[in-house]
Design a protein around this motif. Sequence first.
Motif, short mmCIF file in Angstrom:
data_model
loop_
_atom_site.label_atom_id
_atom_site.label_comp_id
_atom_site.label_asym_id
_atom_site.label_seq_id
_atom_site.Cartn_x
_atom_site.Cartn_y
_atom_site.Cartn_z
N ARG A 345 0.94 -1.14 -0.04
CA ARG A 345 -0.04 0.00 -0.01
C ARG A 345 0.97 1.25 0.05
O ARG A 345 2.01 1.40 0.68
CB ARG A 345 -0.86 -0.08 1.13
N PRO A 346 0.39 2.36 -0.58
CA PRO A 346 1.02 3.57 -0.77
C PRO A 346 1.36 4.25 0.78
O PRO A 346 0.36 3.82 1.52
CB PRO A 346 0.46 4.33 -1.77
N GLU A 347 2.25 4.94 0.98
CA GLU A 347 2.33 5.64 2.13
C GLU A 347 2.80 7.11 1.67
O GLU A 347 3.79 7.33 1.12
CB GLU A 347 3.52 4.97 3.04
N MET A 348 2.10 8.31 2.61
CA MET A 348 2.46 9.48 2.25
C MET A 348 2.46 10.31 3.73
O MET A 348 1.59 10.09 4.57
CB MET A 348 1.46 10.22 1.59
N VAL A 349 3.67 11.22 4.05
CA VAL A 349 3.75 11.78 5.11
C VAL A 349 4.03 13.25 4.69
O VAL A 349 5.28 13.75 4.11
CB VAL A 349 5.10 11.46 5.93
N SER A 350 3.01 14.26 4.59
CA SER A 350 3.03 15.51 4.26
C SER A 350 4.05 16.27 4.89
O SER A 350 4.43 17.18 4.05
CB SER A 350 1.48 16.10 4.05
N GLU A 351 4.15 16.25 6.19
CA GLU A 351 4.98 17.32 6.65
C GLU A 351 5.83 16.42 7.55
O GLU A 351 5.29 15.69 8.53
CB GLU A 351 4.17 18.23 7.64
N ILE A 352 7.20 16.61 7.57
CA ILE A 352 7.99 15.89 8.44
C ILE A 352 8.94 17.09 9.27
O ILE A 352 9.59 17.83 8.52
CB ILE A 352 9.20 15.09 7.65
N SER A 353 8.37 17.07 10.32
CA SER A 353 9.06 18.20 11.42
C SER A 353 10.59 17.64 11.71
O SER A 353 11.09 16.62 11.62
CB SER A 353 8.46 18.32 12.51
N ASP A 354 11.22 18.69 12.11
CA ASP A 354 12.48 18.36 12.42
C ASP A 354 12.71 17.27 13.67
O ASP A 354 13.35 16.61 13.77
CB ASP A 354 13.40 19.55 12.76
N GLU A 355 11.78 17.62 14.43
CA GLU A 355 11.61 16.64 15.67
C GLU A 355 11.47 15.02 15.34
O GLU A 355 12.01 14.25 15.85
CB GLU A 355 10.48 17.14 16.59
N ALA A 356 10.54 15.15 14.11
CA ALA A 356 10.27 13.89 13.81
C ALA A 356 11.73 13.07 13.16
O ALA A 356 11.96 11.97 13.44
CB ALA A 356 9.30 13.94 12.67
N LEU A 357 12.37 13.84 12.54
CA LEU A 357 13.59 13.55 11.91
C LEU A 357 14.63 13.20 12.90
O LEU A 357 15.19 11.94 13.08
CB LEU A 357 14.50 14.57 11.05
N ALA A 358 14.66 13.79 14.08
CA ALA A 358 15.78 13.62 15.24
C ALA A 358 15.01 12.30 15.89
O ALA A 358 16.12 11.46 16.30
CB ALA A 358 15.47 14.83 16.27
N ALA A 359 13.97 12.06 16.02
CA ALA A 359 13.44 11.01 16.56
C ALA A 359 13.68 9.90 15.61
O ALA A 359 13.93 8.52 16.34
CB ALA A 359 12.02 11.03 16.91
N GLU A 360 13.59 9.63 14.47
CA GLU A 360 13.97 8.58 13.67
C GLU A 360 15.39 8.53 13.48
O GLU A 360 15.82 7.25 13.02
CB GLU A 360 13.09 8.73 12.38
N ALA A 361 16.32 9.26 13.57
CA ALA A 361 17.73 9.19 13.32
C ALA A 361 18.35 8.00 14.06
O ALA A 361 18.04 8.14 15.41
CB ALA A 361 18.45 10.66 13.37
N ARG A 362 19.37 7.25 13.73
CA ARG A 362 20.02 6.47 14.27
C ARG A 362 21.27 6.87 15.25
O ARG A 362 21.59 6.58 16.35
CB ARG A 362 20.39 5.36 13.43
N ASP A 363 21.86 8.11 14.64
CA ASP A 363 22.85 8.89 15.34
C ASP A 363 23.07 10.04 14.78
O ASP A 363 22.50 10.56 13.87
CB ASP A 363 23.99 7.71 15.14
N PRO A 364 23.89 10.92 15.44
CA PRO A 364 23.85 12.48 14.89
C PRO A 364 24.47 12.44 13.34
O PRO A 364 24.03 13.46 12.70
CB PRO A 364 24.93 12.75 15.91
N GLU A 365 25.25 11.58 13.19
CA GLU A 365 25.54 11.47 11.66
C GLU A 365 24.43 11.34 10.76
O GLU A 365 24.25 11.82 9.72
CB GLU A 365 26.65 10.45 11.39
#
Length: 806
Positions: A345-365
């Motif tokens: 099934r398709p997936e769409m995330v219209s707005e990705i906040s910086d907080e969401a990016l930080a939460a998904e990131a595995r490490d600082p790099e």
Amino acid sequence: MSAPRSSTLRGLAASALALGLLTAARVALYERLGPQPPFLLFFVPILLGAWIGGLPVGFAATAAAALVGEFVFAEPRFALHLPAGREAVAVSWFVGQGVILSLVTARAGADRRRALAGARDERAVVDKLQAVLDGVDDAIVVQAATGRALYANEVAARLLGVASVDALLRAPTPAAVTGHLEVLDEERRAVPGDQMPGRLALRTGAPVERVLVFRERATAQERWTVVRAKPLFDAEGQPSSVISVLQDVTQHRRDESRRAFIARASQRLSASLDYPQTLDEVVRLAVPEVADWAALDLVQGGRTQRLAVAHADPAKAPLVAELERRFPAAHDALRGGPNVLRTGRPEMVSEISDEALAAEARDPEHLALVRELGLRSYLGVPLTARGATIGVLSFALGESGRRFGPEDLALAASLAERASVAIEHARLFREAERARADAELANRSKDEFLAMLGHELRNPLAPILTALALIRMRAGQWPERELAVIERQVKHLVRLVDDLLDVSRITRGRVELKLERLALADVVARAVEMSLPLVEQRAQGLDVDVPPELAVRGDAVRLAQVVANLLNNAAKYSEKGGRIAVTGARVGDRVELRVRDRGIGIAPEMLPRVFDLFAQESQAIDRAAGGLGLGLAIVKSLVALHGGDVSAASDGAGEGSEFCVRLPALDQAAAPSAAPPPGSDGPPRPARVLVVDDNEDAADLLVDALAAMGHDVRKAHDGPTALVAAAAHRPTIALLDIGLPVMDGYELGRRLRAMEGFEDVRLVAVTGYGQAADRQRSMEAGFDAHLVKPVDLEALGALIARLAGA
């Protein structure tokens, strides 16, 4: 209550009140001012009455004021009496002035009331018009010559991104309204203020229509707008203001753009069946039309592999690849490509906040890399084929500032659907090409094997035939019958080898025809001569009826081979003592040659494949005379090369068979008589000959045969030895095998010619390779002749005699 009556009563009340107040005030000052009536003050009630209530109230106020003045202030006071003398004159003057004042004031009041009524009516019309304009779908703005907005509806405020209509109207200049917007043309070039439609309409005095793009500076969202501006003129005919109608065509443009994009994508994806090119084309199509960057992942061999990436900024494309390489998504991830692959099934995330990016990131790099890409919106759609999800097409937005919405999802799904079909077609084509390449490789390997087999078989055949020729030359040492058997079987083996090589040449398109005008009867005669030993061996009768006037254009050797193969086939599949008939006739623009036998016939199921390679009738009587099943396949191919066709017919097993060859006919014409072959008077001139062959038996027997012809012969089995022998023997003719060890025959020939005194040595290639390309190569290498093993000794003797006498 009607408006006129209401104004009359209000006028009477106002004038009565004023008259009362003024009378009371004058009475209070009576002692100080004396008995003189206050007629000047009484003009006030007349003014009020006439202004408010009209002319009748003004007249009434005039009369009332005169009566009150005489009754209250004239002597005798508070008694009714007629004025006389100067008093009468004053009263008359007051009444006359009151009447005039009433007339003037009433008219002015009426005009005012009419003006107010008109203004109220106009305001009502304006209110109704504004309600209508606020309800239309298009934006409407009226601007003064200075550019300031005089009127705007709600749609205009929304379209221009202004908080309210009042805010738009309060803006002093157009720049204050559109400061948060970039105004672009259809090519997305900035539009100067003096080129705006309203300004152009005011400047030219003519209507202007133009397509503009309003882009939000903060979000990069765009609105496509058709602006129609029309100037409004003053009493002097000069443009004083302009009305602009702005039609939002963003959705129409998007729909149109999406349709064009899908059509373009379909065309480009169907234009190529190259698999890697198709994958790259999919992601290139999506950027920047759909996204700022796109990636394509396919499931191959149970693993998900990223096979194509594209980015609007080529410098950032390696970042996408690096992100996938260093931080690949887990196959069980709940979001992103793995989730799309797993669920289909398709997936769409219209707005990705910086907080969401930080939460998904595995490490600082990881976070720094994602931030560098500027990921702000994500969309993933599945690629499906044969009812299964085969991959995922991922899109992302960043630099452009756009965000994905439902329309983008629909567009991406349409692209993915077409991409899936294109990828599947390209995959099937690639598999078919691989299968074809494998088949061609196998076919080439087979052809190369056949060619090599023929070459290797010819090597041992050469000394056998040479030995037989020597035995005949030394007559009496072997019984004639045994010699005939050996010679017949060896020649049969030679024919099998020739068939193998012919098949190899034909399948590779290496057969070259020497076309000339031929009498069909001559071709048949040559073929009969070739097949006669087999026919005589089987004690079969041969009837030939081919008119001499039948002519075709063809290769004499190859057409004789065609007829000989048909005669051999008839002889093999007919009983001993049977009869074979050969007939020729012209039918229309074709010459037909028929070969008929009364042999075992052809079964119905065998007829469709009788011309296939290696096909043989299983009921063959004499397998000792059988072959490899190549003869008829060679017949069909050679006839086709001559522009003809061949067919087989049989009434079934035991009923014999008939083969018919059809060739384009030539009109009857006198053929030039053939010159007799050149001959030589007397015995051949002895020559010094060098024989070089790594097959010792073949070399020894060839030396013996040439020596028996009277030639002075030396031999060698490799190149270096041959060079030594040549220096000692000084041969005039060298017979060189091409496939020699150490150095091949071509190199040996070059070295011989390079030796002092050997510039004119005659070189003859003796090899198992006899294709046209092989002959051409030997000629280019400087050889004077090319003989194919096994060598016919009579032909060799004639060649040496010719070379020795040249």
